[in-house]
Design a protein around this motif. Sequence first.
Motif, PDB file in Angstrom:
ATOM      1  N   PHE A  24      28.162  32.744  50.609  1.00 16.73           N
ATOM      2  CA  PHE A  24      29.389  33.078  49.896  1.00 16.73           C
ATOM      3  C   PHE A  24      29.761  31.960  48.934  1.00 16.73           C
ATOM      4  CE2 PHE A  24      30.197  36.915  51.773  1.00 16.73           C
ATOM      5  CZ  PHE A  24      30.343  36.874  53.154  1.00 16.73           C
ATOM      6  N   THR A  25      30.331  32.343  47.832  1.00 14.74           N
ATOM      7  CA  THR A  25      30.908  31.391  46.899  1.00 14.74           C
ATOM      8  C   THR A  25      32.357  31.791  46.685  1.00 14.74           C
ATOM      9  OG1 THR A  25      30.212  32.712  44.999  1.00 14.74           O
ATOM     10  CG2 THR A  25      28.716  30.968  45.711  1.00 14.74           C
ATOM     11  N   VAL A  26      33.119  30.934  46.070  1.00 15.60           N
ATOM     12  CA  VAL A  26      34.513  31.249  45.802  1.00 15.60           C
ATOM     13  C   VAL A  26      34.580  32.456  44.876  1.00 15.60           C
ATOM     14  CG1 VAL A  26      36.661  30.401  44.809  1.00 15.60           C
ATOM     15  CG2 VAL A  26      35.192  28.855  46.124  1.00 15.60           C
ATOM     16  N   PRO A  27      35.324  33.495  45.272  1.00 18.30           N
ATOM     17  CA  PRO A  27      35.334  34.698  44.439  1.00 18.30           C
ATOM     18  C   PRO A  27      36.175  34.533  43.184  1.00 18.30           C
ATOM     19  CG  PRO A  27      36.842  34.955  46.258  1.00 18.30           C
ATOM     20  CD  PRO A  27      36.139  33.643  46.459  1.00 18.30           C
ATOM     21  N   MET A  28      35.744  35.159  42.141  1.00 14.78           N
ATOM     22  CA  MET A  28      36.519  35.267  40.919  1.00 14.78           C
ATOM     23  C   MET A  28      36.991  36.709  40.853  1.00 14.78           C
ATOM     24  SD  MET A  28      36.287  32.219  39.858  1.00 14.78           S
ATOM     25  CE  MET A  28      36.896  32.193  38.215  1.00 14.78           C
ATOM     26  N   GLY A  29      37.877  37.025  39.970  1.00 13.30           N
ATOM     27  CA  GLY A  29      38.349  38.399  39.842  1.00 13.30           C
ATOM     28  C   GLY A  29      37.226  39.310  39.405  1.00 13.30           C
ATOM     29  N   PRO A  30      36.900  40.330  40.234  1.00 14.88           N
ATOM     30  CA  PRO A  30      35.832  41.237  39.822  1.00 14.88           C
ATOM     31  C   PRO A  30      36.220  42.034  38.584  1.00 14.88           C
ATOM     32  CG  PRO A  30      36.740  41.883  41.959  1.00 14.88           C
ATOM     33  CD  PRO A  30      37.470  40.665  41.501  1.00 14.88           C
ATOM     34  N   VAL A  31      35.261  42.242  37.729  1.00 14.61           N
ATOM     35  CA  VAL A  31      35.510  43.030  36.522  1.00 14.61           C
ATOM     36  C   VAL A  31      34.508  44.176  36.482  1.00 14.61           C
ATOM     37  CG1 VAL A  31      36.480  41.147  35.168  1.00 14.61           C
ATOM     38  CG2 VAL A  31      34.044  41.476  35.164  1.00 14.61           C
ATOM     39  N   GLY A  32      34.981  45.334  36.118  1.00 12.04           N
ATOM     40  CA  GLY A  32      34.097  46.480  35.995  1.00 12.04           C
ATOM     41  C   GLY A  32      34.023  47.310  37.258  1.00 12.04           C
TER      42      GLY A  32
ATOM     43  N   LEU B  17      46.045  37.848  41.272  1.00 16.92           N
ATOM     44  CA  LEU B  17      44.941  37.195  41.971  1.00 16.92           C
ATOM     45  C   LEU B  17      44.154  36.305  41.024  1.00 16.92           C
ATOM     46  CD1 LEU B  17      43.279  36.777  44.519  1.00 16.92           C
ATOM     47  CD2 LEU B  17      41.999  38.843  43.925  1.00 16.92           C
ATOM     48  N   CYS B  18      43.876  36.794  39.838  1.00 14.82           N
ATOM     49  CA  CYS B  18      43.144  35.980  38.840  1.00 14.82           C
ATOM     50  C   CYS B  18      43.928  34.722  38.497  1.00 14.82           C
ATOM     51  CB  CYS B  18      42.858  36.791  37.587  1.00 14.82           C
ATOM     52  SG  CYS B  18      41.596  38.045  37.803  1.00 14.82           S
ATOM     53  N   ALA B  19      45.228  34.864  38.322  1.00 14.73           N
ATOM     54  CA  ALA B  19      46.076  33.702  38.000  1.00 14.73           C
ATOM     55  C   ALA B  19      46.050  32.697  39.139  1.00 14.73           C
ATOM     56  CB  ALA B  19      47.494  34.148  37.708  1.00 14.73           C
ATOM     57  N   LEU B  20      46.079  33.197  40.371  1.00 12.64           N
ATOM     58  CA  LEU B  20      46.050  32.325  41.539  1.00 12.64           C
ATOM     59  C   LEU B  20      44.729  31.571  41.615  1.00 12.64           C
ATOM     60  CD1 LEU B  20      47.381  31.429  44.246  1.00 12.64           C
ATOM     61  CD2 LEU B  20      46.192  33.365  45.282  1.00 12.64           C
ATOM     62  N   LEU B  21      43.620  32.284  41.410  1.00 10.54           N
ATOM     63  CA  LEU B  21      42.306  31.661  41.491  1.00 10.54           C
ATOM     64  C   LEU B  21      42.077  30.695  40.334  1.00 10.54           C
ATOM     65  CD1 LEU B  21      40.185  34.722  42.635  1.00 10.54           C
ATOM     66  CD2 LEU B  21      40.913  32.791  44.015  1.00 10.54           C
ATOM     67  N   ASP B  22      42.574  31.025  39.146  1.00 13.36           N
ATOM     68  CA  ASP B  22      42.387  30.158  37.980  1.00 13.36           C
ATOM     69  C   ASP B  22      43.272  28.912  38.046  1.00 13.36           C
ATOM     70  OD1 ASP B  22      40.492  31.850  36.939  1.00 13.36           O
ATOM     71  OD2 ASP B  22      41.891  32.894  35.621  1.00 13.36           O
ATOM     72  N   ALA B  23      44.334  28.950  38.853  1.00 13.34           N
ATOM     73  CA  ALA B  23      45.257  27.824  38.943  1.00 13.34           C
ATOM     74  C   ALA B  23      44.619  26.617  39.617  1.00 13.34           C
ATOM     75  CB  ALA B  23      46.525  28.236  39.699  1.00 13.34           C
ATOM     76  N   GLY B  24      43.609  26.849  40.449  1.00 13.86           N
ATOM     77  CA  GLY B  24      42.995  25.758  41.207  1.00 13.86           C
ATOM     78  C   GLY B  24      41.989  25.062  40.394  1.00 13.86           C
TER      79      GLY B  24
END
Length: 56
Positions: free
Chosen positions: A6-14, A49-56
């Motif tokens: 597993f890696t840290v997830p990013m916001g899935p697209v598509g 969720l994307c904003a939360l993940l991008d904040a780190g």
Amino acid sequence: MSEDLFTVPMGPVGPWDQLSANEKAWIEFIRVISGGRDPKPSPARVSALCALLDAG
């Protein structure tokens, strides 16, 4: 290294069929630990969720 790690997830697209195996595994992991009570994705939830993940 194994491709199944597993890696840290990013916001899935598509659509689902365009997600990587890792993205699908994260989604299934969240479903399992939430007991299927996870809310349906909405544009607002995905953005949050994307904003939360991008904040780190």
